[in-house]
Design a protein around this motif. Structure first.
Motif, short mmCIF file in Angstrom:
data_model
loop_
_atom_site.label_atom_id
_atom_site.label_comp_id
_atom_site.label_asym_id
_atom_site.label_seq_id
_atom_site.Cartn_x
_atom_site.Cartn_y
_atom_site.Cartn_z
N ALA A 76 1.43 -4.05 -5.30
CA ALA A 76 1.29 -2.60 -5.48
C ALA A 76 0.71 -2.29 -6.86
O ALA A 76 -0.14 -1.41 -7.00
CB ALA A 76 2.64 -1.91 -5.30
N ASP A 77 1.15 -3.03 -7.86
CA ASP A 77 0.60 -2.83 -9.21
C ASP A 77 -0.90 -3.06 -9.22
O ASP A 77 -1.66 -2.30 -9.82
CB ASP A 77 1.25 -3.81 -10.20
N ARG A 78 -1.31 -4.12 -8.55
CA ARG A 78 -2.74 -4.46 -8.56
C ARG A 78 -3.55 -3.40 -7.80
O ARG A 78 -4.65 -3.03 -8.22
CB ARG A 78 -2.96 -5.84 -7.94
N VAL A 79 -3.01 -2.95 -6.70
CA VAL A 79 -3.69 -1.94 -5.92
C VAL A 79 -3.78 -0.63 -6.71
O VAL A 79 -4.85 -0.01 -6.79
CB VAL A 79 -2.95 -1.69 -4.58
N TYR A 80 -2.66 -0.27 -7.31
CA TYR A 80 -2.64 0.99 -8.05
C TYR A 80 -3.65 0.98 -9.18
O TYR A 80 -4.28 2.01 -9.48
CB TYR A 80 -1.23 1.25 -8.59
N GLU A 81 -3.79 -0.16 -9.79
CA GLU A 81 -4.75 -0.32 -10.89
C GLU A 81 -6.15 0.13 -10.48
O GLU A 81 -6.87 0.75 -11.24
CB GLU A 81 -4.77 -1.78 -11.33
N LYS A 128 2.92 6.01 -2.80
CA LYS A 128 4.00 6.83 -3.35
C LYS A 128 3.77 7.08 -4.83
O LYS A 128 3.98 8.19 -5.33
CB LYS A 128 5.36 6.15 -3.14
N GLU A 129 3.35 6.05 -5.53
CA GLU A 129 3.09 6.21 -6.95
C GLU A 129 1.96 7.21 -7.17
O GLU A 129 1.99 7.99 -8.12
CB GLU A 129 2.76 4.86 -7.58
N CYS A 130 0.97 7.18 -6.30
CA CYS A 130 -0.14 8.14 -6.40
C CYS A 130 0.37 9.56 -6.22
O CYS A 130 0.00 10.47 -6.97
CB CYS A 130 -1.21 7.85 -5.35
N GLU A 131 1.19 9.75 -5.22
CA GLU A 131 1.77 11.07 -4.99
C GLU A 131 2.47 11.55 -6.25
O GLU A 131 2.27 12.66 -6.73
CB GLU A 131 2.82 11.00 -3.86
N TYR A 132 3.28 10.66 -6.77
CA TYR A 132 4.13 11.01 -7.90
C TYR A 132 3.32 11.40 -9.13
O TYR A 132 3.62 12.39 -9.79
CB TYR A 132 5.05 9.83 -8.23
N SER A 133 2.30 10.63 -9.38
CA SER A 133 1.56 10.84 -10.63
C SER A 133 0.25 11.56 -10.41
O SER A 133 -0.67 11.48 -11.21
CB SER A 133 1.29 9.48 -11.29
N LEU A 191 0.83 -1.21 0.00
CA LEU A 191 0.00 0.00 0.00
C LEU A 191 0.86 1.25 0.00
O LEU A 191 0.54 2.24 -0.66
CB LEU A 191 -0.95 -0.01 1.20
N LYS A 192 1.96 1.19 0.72
CA LYS A 192 2.85 2.36 0.75
C LYS A 192 3.47 2.59 -0.62
O LYS A 192 3.61 3.75 -1.07
CB LYS A 192 3.93 2.17 1.81
N VAL A 193 3.84 1.54 -1.29
CA VAL A 193 4.40 1.68 -2.64
C VAL A 193 3.37 2.30 -3.57
O VAL A 193 3.67 3.23 -4.32
CB VAL A 193 4.87 0.32 -3.20
#
Lengths: 102, 102
Positions: free
Chosen positions: B68-73, A90-95, A85-87
């Motif tokens: 993380a990929d799946r969550v971000y999706e 971070k990706e959300c923050e970034y993009s 979830l933290k990873v």
DNA sequence: TTATGACTTGTCAGATATTGACAAATATAA
DNA sequence: TTATATTTGTCAATATCTGACAAGTCATAA
């Protein structure tokens, strides 16, 4: 975890609405609403918006809970859930989308 | 976001392995591996473990990226992504499994 | 008891999505 | 050209999801 369904039920009961009444406005039958409230079925995103209107609820709150349920579903049995979830965070923050007309 | 696939490719290239070689050990064909590396298809959880063995990689790292990929999706197009992830994270904290034999 | 209303459970076919496998295209290098 | 590596596109088989319905439980009232 069924934060969305729990909240919907809570709001509905606070306002003394019957499943029949809410289901009607959502154009679904009461068994379906019952399942959504208990987390057996997942509401569609558009339905979440409609829920917030019917229940005079904060749309953002409901969407957040609805998303959180879906996310949790993926990581719930994983030891590395928090890391993942933290990873993702971070990706959300970034993009993050720039705020329009900021 | 394709952190898992990117990392797999990175590891594979670092070790001068061909898709054919890695795919063979995973019992999939090279088109499939190609798609996994590019994020067009998703690896199964068991395959993630196998990847870590084939590539002498940290199993936890790969699982974390894969999750993380799946969550971000799920949250990638949502303004409330971060909020939702935080809610899910709190739930993970709360319901974290006690460490066996701690 | 019977009847009624609210909700839940179970089932099911139809729609939708995912899967693995393959052929063919492209790319890269000798 | 040839050979090798990778990518792209397609497809049927399978799995999952969906909406709808009948029938069930539960509680209350007559």
């Amino acid at each position: 975890m069924n934060k969305f369904g729990d909240r919907v039920r809570e709001l509905r009961e606070q306002q003394n609405l019957l499943q029949r009444q809410v289901a009607g406005k959502l154009d679904i039958d009461t068994p379906m609403l019952s399942k959504i409230e208990r987390g057996e079925r997942r509401a569609k995103r558009e339905q979440v918006i409609t829920f917030s209107e019917i229940l005079s609820a904060d749309q953002n709150e409901l969407i957040t809970l609805w998303l959180a349920d879906r996310v949790y579903e993926i990581v719930k049995d994983e030891d590395l859930a928090t890391d993942a979830l933290k990873v993702a965070e971070k990706e959300c923050e970034y993009s993050k989308k720039p705020i329009a007309k900021a």
